[in-house]
Design an enzyme around this catalytic site. Structure first.
Site, PDB file in Angstrom:
ATOM      1  N   ASP A  94      -4.711   2.247   0.819  1.00 19.48           N
ATOM      2  CA  ASP A  94      -4.322   3.630   1.083  1.00 19.48           C
ATOM      3  C   ASP A  94      -3.433   4.180  -0.020  1.00 19.48           C
ATOM      4  O   ASP A  94      -2.794   3.436  -0.774  1.00 19.48           O
ATOM      5  CB  ASP A  94      -3.619   3.753   2.435  1.00 19.48           C
ATOM      6  CG  ASP A  94      -2.287   3.026   2.507  1.00 19.48           C
ATOM      7  OD1 ASP A  94      -2.214   1.875   2.028  1.00 19.48           O
ATOM      8  OD2 ASP A  94      -1.319   3.600   3.044  1.00 19.48           O
ATOM      9  N   GLU A 146      -0.392   0.837   4.168  1.00 18.62           N
ATOM     10  CA  GLU A 146       0.902   0.374   3.654  1.00 18.62           C
ATOM     11  C   GLU A 146       1.871   1.531   3.472  1.00 18.62           C
ATOM     12  O   GLU A 146       3.071   1.396   3.729  1.00 18.62           O
ATOM     13  CB  GLU A 146       0.695  -0.357   2.327  1.00 18.62           C
ATOM     14  CG  GLU A 146       1.951  -1.052   1.773  1.00 18.62           C
ATOM     15  CD  GLU A 146       2.776  -0.198   0.818  1.00 18.62           C
ATOM     16  OE1 GLU A 146       3.841  -0.655   0.363  1.00 18.62           O
ATOM     17  OE2 GLU A 146       2.366   0.958   0.519  1.00 18.62           O
TER      18      GLU A 146
END
Length: 411
Positions: free
Chosen positions: A81, A176
């Site tokens: 991400d 994350e």
């Protein structure tokens, strides 16, 4: 190696994988799952073993050992991400060959310029091949650079069996950037003794200390009355929110702190007379100071509740992760091996605390000690983000070197 890194990295950044903290599913966005599935296909194509993806988008794979020694199983991780701070949709990476040290015009119409006057570290990259944004999005080097480097290192080791190594596990994880990366990570299934996140910044970064981190979400209720007849009746939630913020130390904010200094960071403020919501992140390396900061927020909320009513001000305080130093120091040899791998390549290791967190912060407390190594990128999370391909090659070689040194030291 350089061409493969460019090919991989530019492919990954074109997939919109911004996470979304307002969504409870894992992964929090469909783009992350799309990239995860792309990585599964690539891992299989280069010849990795035990390639898996679970229902939450966690990708894992194995590079089998080619050594007869008893080498510890090590892992390398990166997250798919990108940050929520700036748009990651329709990323158009720009490649600058042999950067000459001058201003870089990222977007002519919008007049977005990446200049060494504003970013002096650009002086360190003269002669390098750089990849930048087009001035309208972030780049996504955090952490798609880490993915490209891990993937290229595994590909290289598969193509060069003369480099001896133990069993290596890799993982690519979601979410994350919103603090949930390891929440559904199966440490037992990963089955490694130690790991490294490839999620750092400039050349030589080596980190095994992170912030202790918490989030504070505060909701303030008000009462809206026509201003012509509001005397003694109106309660302005936005003004209470301003009063709350004014009680925090002005200089203990990200823009005034560095090194081991902690802070309170107001990350969002939305409201009107009737209701206002504030979101803070609280950070400190020292556990006692971290707890003191949380208690201070609680104290401020309690004071305002007493002043305006106990139903008016609500606090939701949540710990996010802790300083991984406590879990890594007992196995400090894993930091020493990364240090040695850099030195062998002529890279000056720069050990410093992470003024943030990586998946390694939480994984270390889950039983998988996980320091962090550099990727080669700078100015993450915004339109001025850039990365050196030359330093991405060096990061890839550090991964290979770590694997080799573990094998050398084994018996």
């Amino acid at each position: 190696m350089k061409d493969k890194i460019i090919e991989r990295f530019t492919s990954y950044v074109k997939v919109d994988t911004q996470s979304n903290e307002d969504v409870s599913s894992c992964p929090s966005t469909a783009g992350q799952l799309h990239l995860a599935q792309q990585l599964v296909e690539e891992l299989q194509a280069i010849g990795m073993s035990d390639v898996t993806i679970d229902e939450n988008g966690y990708v894992m794979a194995t590079l089998p050992a080619n050594s007869e020694k008893q080498v510890p199983t090590i892992g390398f991780l990166a997250h798919v991400d990108t940050a929520t701070d700036f748009t990651g949709k329709d990323v158009k990476p720009q490649i600058i060959e042999a950067y000459d040290g001058s201003d870089l015009l990222l977007h002519r119409t919008l007049n977005v310029i990446l200049s060494p006057d504003d970013f002096p570290s650009l002086h360190d990259y003269k002669g390098h091949t750089l990849i930048t944004t087009d001035g309208t999005t972030l780049l996504g080097a955090d952490n798609k650079a880490g993915i490209a480097e891990i993937m290229t290192a595994m590909d290289y080791l598969l193509q060069h069996p003369e480099i001896k190594h133990g069993r290596i596990r890799v993982a690519f994880t979601p979410d994350e950037e919103i603090g949930r990366g390891p929440h559904k990570f199966d440490v037992e299934a990963f089955n490694a003794q130690f790991a490294y996140t490839v999620d750092g910044g400039p050349l030589g970064e080596l980190e095994y200390e992170s912030f202790n981190a918490a989030s504070a979400k505060i909701t303030i209720k008000g009462t809206n009355i026509h201003p012509g007849t509001a005397k003694g009746k109106m309660v302005n939630s936005a003004k209470i929110a301003m009063e709350l913020h004014s009680k925090l130390p002005v200089n203990e904010a990200p823009e005034y702190t560095e090194g081991y200094e902690g802070f309170y960071h107001l990350s969002s403020f939305h409201g009107d007379v009737e209701e206002t919501k504030l979101s803070y992140i609280i950070r400190d390396f020292d556990k006692q100071k971290f707890n003191d900061r949380k208690n201070f927020i609680k104290q401020i909320v309690a004071e305002l509740s007493d002043k305006y009513g106990h139903e008016q001000v609500k606090l939701e305080l949540t710990d996010q992760y802790y300083n991984m130093k406590e879990k890594i120091e007992p196995v400090k040899e894993i930091v020493d091996i990364a240090y040695e791998a850099m030195e062998r390549l002529g890279i000056e290791p720069k050990i410093s605390p992470i003024r943030g967190g990586t998946d390694g912060s939480q994984l270390s407390y889950m039983g998988l000690p996980t320091p962090n190594i550099f990727t080669g990128g700078e100015s993450f999370h915004g339109k001025y983000e850039f990365i050196s391909i030359d330093n991405m090659v060096k990061a890839t070689n550090v991964i290979i070197g770590i694997a080799s040194i573990f094998e050398e030291k084994a018996v």
